[in-house]
Design an enzyme around this catalytic site. Structure first.
Site, PDB file in Angstrom:
ATOM      1  N   THR A 131      34.494  42.696  49.752  1.00  9.91           N
ATOM      2  CA  THR A 131      34.251  42.447  51.012  1.00  9.91           C
ATOM      3  C   THR A 131      33.161  42.341  52.364  1.00  9.91           C
ATOM      4  O   THR A 131      33.812  43.896  52.736  1.00  9.91           O
ATOM      5  CB  THR A 131      35.385  40.497  51.398  1.00  9.91           C
ATOM      6  OG1 THR A 131      35.145  40.075  52.311  1.00  9.91           O
ATOM      7  CG2 THR A 131      36.860  41.721  51.246  1.00  9.91           C
ATOM      8  N   ASP A 132      32.770  41.880  53.064  1.00  5.84           N
ATOM      9  CA  ASP A 132      32.558  42.384  54.301  1.00  5.84           C
ATOM     10  C   ASP A 132      33.676  42.170  55.480  1.00  5.84           C
ATOM     11  O   ASP A 132      33.608  43.460  56.240  1.00  5.84           O
ATOM     12  CB  ASP A 132      31.314  41.290  55.246  1.00  5.84           C
ATOM     13  CG  ASP A 132      31.991  40.130  55.246  1.00  5.84           C
ATOM     14  OD1 ASP A 132      33.091  39.989  54.854  1.00  5.84           O
ATOM     15  OD2 ASP A 132      30.640  38.513  56.023  1.00  5.84           O
ATOM     16  N   GLU A 133      34.853  42.136  54.811  1.00  4.78           N
ATOM     17  CA  GLU A 133      35.817  41.843  55.662  1.00  4.78           C
ATOM     18  C   GLU A 133      36.480  43.068  55.738  1.00  4.78           C
ATOM     19  O   GLU A 133      37.492  43.464  57.025  1.00  4.78           O
ATOM     20  CB  GLU A 133      36.965  40.922  55.324  1.00  4.78           C
ATOM     21  CG  GLU A 133      36.620  39.127  55.269  1.00  4.78           C
ATOM     22  CD  GLU A 133      37.756  38.068  55.358  1.00  4.78           C
ATOM     23  OE1 GLU A 133      38.381  37.825  55.430  1.00  4.78           O
ATOM     24  OE2 GLU A 133      37.365  37.191  54.718  1.00  4.78           O
ATOM     25  N   TYR A 157      44.776  40.252  53.302  1.00  7.34           N
ATOM     26  CA  TYR A 157      43.690  40.529  52.386  1.00  7.34           C
ATOM     27  C   TYR A 157      42.096  41.337  52.197  1.00  7.34           C
ATOM     28  O   TYR A 157      42.382  42.325  51.518  1.00  7.34           O
ATOM     29  CB  TYR A 157      43.019  38.977  52.318  1.00  7.34           C
ATOM     30  CG  TYR A 157      41.376  38.679  51.616  1.00  7.34           C
ATOM     31  CD1 TYR A 157      41.692  38.675  50.274  1.00  7.34           C
ATOM     32  CD2 TYR A 157      40.137  38.773  52.368  1.00  7.34           C
ATOM     33  CE1 TYR A 157      40.299  39.269  50.004  1.00  7.34           C
ATOM     34  CE2 TYR A 157      39.929  38.724  51.745  1.00  7.34           C
ATOM     35  CZ  TYR A 157      39.067  39.369  50.099  1.00  7.34           C
ATOM     36  OH  TYR A 157      38.066  38.947  49.414  1.00  7.34           O
ATOM     37  N   LYS A 161      41.673  44.231  49.931  1.00  3.91           N
ATOM     38  CA  LYS A 161      40.147  45.636  49.165  1.00  3.91           C
ATOM     39  C   LYS A 161      39.456  46.481  50.260  1.00  3.91           C
ATOM     40  O   LYS A 161      38.829  46.712  49.753  1.00  3.91           O
ATOM     41  CB  LYS A 161      39.335  43.683  49.998  1.00  3.91           C
ATOM     42  CG  LYS A 161      39.336  42.347  48.942  1.00  3.91           C
ATOM     43  CD  LYS A 161      39.461  42.429  48.038  1.00  3.91           C
ATOM     44  CE  LYS A 161      37.525  42.115  47.349  1.00  3.91           C
ATOM     45  NZ  LYS A 161      37.782  42.136  46.212  1.00  3.91           N
TER      46      LYS A 161
HETATM   47  P1  NAD Z   1      38.588  32.753  43.450  1.00  4.55           P
HETATM   48  O1  NAD Z   1      40.064  32.785  43.922  1.00  4.55           O
HETATM   49  O2  NAD Z   1      37.664  32.385  43.120  1.00  4.55           O
HETATM   50  O3  NAD Z   1      38.834  33.849  42.084  1.00  4.55           O
HETATM   51  C1  NAD Z   1      39.243  35.102  41.413  1.00  4.55           C
HETATM   52  C2  NAD Z   1      40.013  34.620  40.422  1.00  4.55           C
HETATM   53  O4  NAD Z   1      40.552  36.338  40.056  1.00  4.55           O
HETATM   54  C3  NAD Z   1      40.768  33.580  39.345  1.00  4.55           C
HETATM   55  O5  NAD Z   1      39.998  33.205  38.278  1.00  4.55           O
HETATM   56  C4  NAD Z   1      41.775  34.453  39.176  1.00  4.55           C
HETATM   57  O6  NAD Z   1      42.401  33.337  38.089  1.00  4.55           O
HETATM   58  C5  NAD Z   1      42.203  35.577  39.274  1.00  4.55           C
HETATM   59  N1  NAD Z   1      42.962  36.721  39.126  1.00  4.55           N
HETATM   60  C6  NAD Z   1      43.832  36.492  40.309  1.00  4.55           C
HETATM   61  N2  NAD Z   1      44.592  37.731  40.455  1.00  4.55           N
HETATM   62  C7  NAD Z   1      44.368  38.741  38.730  1.00  4.55           C
HETATM   63  C8  NAD Z   1      45.044  39.212  38.079  1.00  4.55           C
HETATM   64  N3  NAD Z   1      46.373  39.242  38.680  1.00  4.55           N
HETATM   65  N4  NAD Z   1      44.426  39.612  36.835  1.00  4.55           N
HETATM   66  C9  NAD Z   1      43.498  38.846  36.367  1.00  4.55           C
HETATM   67  N5  NAD Z   1      42.922  38.143  36.912  1.00  4.55           N
HETATM   68  C10 NAD Z   1      43.488  37.653  37.751  1.00  4.55           C
HETATM   69  O7  NAD Z   1      37.915  34.191  44.431  1.00  4.55           O
HETATM   70  P2  NAD Z   1      36.121  33.951  44.443  1.00  4.55           P
HETATM   71  O8  NAD Z   1      36.352  33.649  45.958  1.00  4.55           O
HETATM   72  O9  NAD Z   1      35.652  33.726  43.392  1.00  4.55           O
HETATM   73  O10 NAD Z   1      36.447  36.410  44.550  1.00  4.55           O
HETATM   74  C11 NAD Z   1      35.950  36.753  43.547  1.00  4.55           C
HETATM   75  C12 NAD Z   1      35.804  38.777  44.075  1.00  4.55           C
HETATM   76  O11 NAD Z   1      34.564  38.024  45.307  1.00  4.55           O
HETATM   77  C13 NAD Z   1      37.509  38.954  44.061  1.00  4.55           C
HETATM   78  O12 NAD Z   1      37.577  39.504  44.685  1.00  4.55           O
HETATM   79  C14 NAD Z   1      37.000  38.293  46.173  1.00  4.55           C
HETATM   80  O13 NAD Z   1      37.473  39.292  46.889  1.00  4.55           O
HETATM   81  C15 NAD Z   1      35.221  38.274  46.689  1.00  4.55           C
HETATM   82  N6  NAD Z   1      33.598  38.126  47.537  1.00  4.55           N
HETATM   83  C16 NAD Z   1      34.598  36.924  47.533  1.00  4.55           C
HETATM   84  C17 NAD Z   1      33.226  36.198  48.468  1.00  4.55           C
HETATM   85  C18 NAD Z   1      34.162  34.549  49.003  1.00  4.55           C
HETATM   86  O14 NAD Z   1      33.279  34.003  50.043  1.00  4.55           O
HETATM   87  N7  NAD Z   1      34.515  33.963  48.003  1.00  4.55           N
HETATM   88  C19 NAD Z   1      33.397  36.995  49.532  1.00  4.55           C
HETATM   89  C20 NAD Z   1      33.014  37.922  49.173  1.00  4.55           C
HETATM   90  C21 NAD Z   1      33.669  38.594  48.331  1.00  4.55           C
HETATM   91  O1  TDX Z   2      41.214  24.644  57.019  1.00  2.00           O
HETATM   92  C1  TDX Z   2      40.690  24.976  57.854  1.00  2.00           C
HETATM   93  N1  TDX Z   2      40.435  26.017  58.962  1.00  2.00           N
HETATM   94  C2  TDX Z   2      39.524  26.925  59.024  1.00  2.00           C
HETATM   95  O2  TDX Z   2      39.297  26.591  60.071  1.00  2.00           O
HETATM   96  C3  TDX Z   2      40.488  27.494  57.035  1.00  2.00           C
HETATM   97  C4  TDX Z   2      40.930  27.486  55.568  1.00  2.00           C
HETATM   98  C5  TDX Z   2      39.754  28.302  57.714  1.00  2.00           C
HETATM   99  N2  TDX Z   2      39.520  28.443  58.493  1.00  2.00           N
HETATM  100  C6  TDX Z   2      38.267  29.365  59.509  1.00  2.00           C
HETATM  101  C7  TDX Z   2      39.364  30.281  59.277  1.00  2.00           C
HETATM  102  C8  TDX Z   2      36.807  31.200  59.007  1.00  2.00           C
HETATM  103  O3  TDX Z   2      37.226  31.352  60.067  1.00  2.00           O
HETATM  104  O4  TDX Z   2      37.027  28.945  58.734  1.00  2.00           O
HETATM  105  C9  TDX Z   2      36.390  29.835  58.500  1.00  2.00           C
HETATM  106  C10 TDX Z   2      36.240  30.418  57.448  1.00  2.00           C
HETATM  107  O5  TDX Z   2      37.556  29.938  56.657  1.00  2.00           O
HETATM  108  P1  TDX Z   2      37.797  30.459  54.492  1.00  2.00           P
HETATM  109  O6  TDX Z   2      37.172  29.749  54.000  1.00  2.00           O
HETATM  110  O7  TDX Z   2      39.081  30.744  54.886  1.00  2.00           O
HETATM  111  O8  TDX Z   2      36.980  31.679  54.282  1.00  2.00           O
HETATM  112  P2  TDX Z   2      37.679  33.213  55.337  1.00  2.00           P
HETATM  113  O9  TDX Z   2      38.785  33.441  56.362  1.00  2.00           O
HETATM  114  O10 TDX Z   2      36.034  33.537  56.119  1.00  2.00           O
HETATM  115  O11 TDX Z   2      37.345  33.917  53.858  1.00  2.00           O
HETATM  116  C11 TDX Z   2      36.331  34.551  53.149  1.00  2.00           C
HETATM  117  O12 TDX Z   2      34.686  34.962  53.061  1.00  2.00           O
HETATM  118  C12 TDX Z   2      35.241  36.194  52.787  1.00  2.00           C
HETATM  119  C13 TDX Z   2      37.111  34.678  51.530  1.00  2.00           C
HETATM  120  O13 TDX Z   2      37.843  33.816  51.513  1.00  2.00           O
HETATM  121  C14 TDX Z   2      37.075  35.908  51.244  1.00  2.00           C
HETATM  122  O14 TDX Z   2      37.500  35.651  49.815  1.00  2.00           O
HETATM  123  C15 TDX Z   2      35.637  36.790  51.035  1.00  2.00           C
HETATM  124  O15 TDX Z   2      36.096  37.808  51.073  1.00  2.00           O
END
Ligand code: NAD
Ligand code: TDX
Length: 352
Positions: A131-133, A157, A161
């Site tokens: 992630t970019d975080e 988190y 990562k």
């Molecule tokens: P998500 O939470 O939707 O899915 C995570 C999946 O991992 C789930 O299916 C869960 O059951 C599985 N999991 C969790 N713990 C586990 C374990 N101990 N063993 C096996 N499986 C397990 O997450 P996502 O949003 O699809 O993100 C996927 C990946 O991409 C993550 O590594 C996250 O850090 C990264 N990522 C997400 C975003 C975003 O915007 N969502 C952005 C950048 C990077």
């Molecule tokens: O109820 C809310 N109100 C609100 O203002 C929630 C859930 C979030 N927010 C804000 C927090 C963030 O600034 O909105 C922005 C987006 O929040 P999230 O959807 O929780 O995402 P973020 O915290 O930015 O992280 C996401 O992007 C990077 C993913 O959850 C991560 O897994 C990924 O790595």
């Protein structure tokens, strides 16, 4: 036939990656390893669940013995590792789950891959999705994160990562394990668990519930359509250089409050409600602890070196996303009632 292990394939991004690989690469056998935590939903994978080149494995990446036996039995050629605890607010409430899954889980996978590949790394790849975080937070006028930006994570988190990224690099530097990492910005699109900002707000607009905006809503995120991320993962997996990192982003920054207002406009419109109906649902709430002000990705490297760039324009992806949640009210209902958690039993246990 190449054996590819995708971890976390029942989650939001993972399910798009699994479907892309199963449909596009009929000469790959795709193994989806997922623990099915609250975030894992096998309903996301209905369209490919009976494909001959797909196998689902229920398992936990924190279980080192199970992981090493799985790798020994299956002799995977490639790993695309997405399994993680992914929600920042949950990491503030319960950091240990993030430390176990994101750090120990990644270490288990690295060890298992090293054990079966050592001495014959040719054609093998361990790809970590990050992630970019990990880069921390930008000021309003700072330049976007590049691959050279030093790590400065703030939430449990992002720290977990960052730790897993460092482990992946350490295995490349120390053992020569063929690895690659990508760091992506915020994804949006179908099948996202409705704890994340956009699906949460769509669901709340549908049900006339408050839209919680943290702080003043001035935090900025850089949004990318999830299928563009899946395409980028396909690109890095096949063309990425070992030992390298690639930033992935949509060059699409939004302040949270502006994004929510746009969401209200589109959702009200698709629901045939008068313009502005859901404005009254906006509710400013206590800010997230340690809330990063701004993320922005410079994705020049993957564009110039690997030729990837996003295909889906934001207006198009955003409208498609809202439409998908409105058209798939059963999916949303099953997630919010918890019914989706029975799918594994119905599909994999009761049929046996
Ligand atoms: P998500 O939470 O939707 O899915 C995570 C999946 O991992 C789930 O299916 C869960 O059951 C599985 N999991 C969790 N713990 C586990 C374990 N101990 N063993 C096996 N499986 C397990 O997450 P996502 O949003 O699809 O993100 C996927 C990946 O991409 C993550 O590594 C996250 O850090 C990264 N990522 C997400 C975003 C975003 O915007 N969502 C952005 C950048 C990077
Ligand atoms: O109820 C809310 N109100 C609100 O203002 C929630 C859930 C979030 N927010 C804000 C927090 C963030 O600034 O909105 C922005 C987006 O929040 P999230 O959807 O929780 O995402 P973020 O915290 O930015 O992280 C996401 O992007 C990077 C993913 O959850 C991560 O897994 C990924 O790595």
């Amino acid at each position: 036939m190449k054996k590819i292990l995708i971890t976390g394939g029942a989650g939001f991004i993972g399910s798009h990656v699994v479907k892309l690989f199963v449909n596009k690469y009929v000469d790959y056998h795709v193994f989806n390893l997922d623990k099915l935590t609250y975030a894992g939903n096998l309903e996301n994978l209905k369209s490919i669940e009976n494909s001959p080149n797909y196998t689902f494995i229920k398992g936990d990446i924190t279980d080192g013995l199970f992981i090493s036996q799985l790798f020994e039995n299956q002799q995977f050629d490639g790993v695309i590792h997405l399994a993680a605890e992914s929600h920042v607010d949950r990491s503030i409430a319960d950091p240990m789950a993030f430390i176990h899954t994101n750090i120990v889980g990644t270490a288990n996978l690295l060890n298992a891959a090293l054990k079966i590949w050592e001495g014959h790394f040719e054609g093998k790849l361990f790809y970590h999705i990050s992630t970019d975080e990990v880069y921390g937070s930008l000021g309003e006028n700072d330049a976007a994160f590049t691959e050279q930006t030093p790590y400065c994570p703030h939430s449990p988190y992002s720290a977990s990562k960052a730790a897993s990224d460092h482990l992946v690099r350490a295995y490349y530097d120390t053992y020569g394990l063929p690895t690659v990492i990508s760091n992506c910005s915020n994804n949006y699109g179908p099948y996202q668990f409705p704890e994340k900002l956009l699906p949460l707000c769509i669901n709340n607009i549908l049900n006339n519930k408050p839209l919680p905006v943290y702080g003043k809503g001035l935090n900025v995120r850089d949004w990318l359509y999830v299928k563009d991320h899946a395409d980028a993962i396909d690109c890095v997996f096949h063309a990425g250089e070992k030992g390298q990192t690639y930033n992935i982003g949509g060059n699409n920054e939004w302040r949270n409050i502006d994004l929510i207002e746009k969401l209200i406009e589109i959702t009200d419109n698709q629901l045939n409600r008068p313009k502005g109906t859901s404005q009254k649902l906006i509710t400013f709430v206590k800010d997230r602890a340690g809330h990063d002000l701004r993320y922005a990705i410079n994705a020049k490297k993957i564009h110039t070196q690997l030729g990837w760039c996003p295909k889906v324009a934001f207006d198009e992806g955003f409208a498609l996303t809202v439409k998908w949640y409105l058209d798939n009210s059963d999916w949303l209902k099953n997630v919010t009632t918890g019914e989706y958690q029975n799918y594994y039993n119905k599909m994999y246990l009761e049929r046996k």
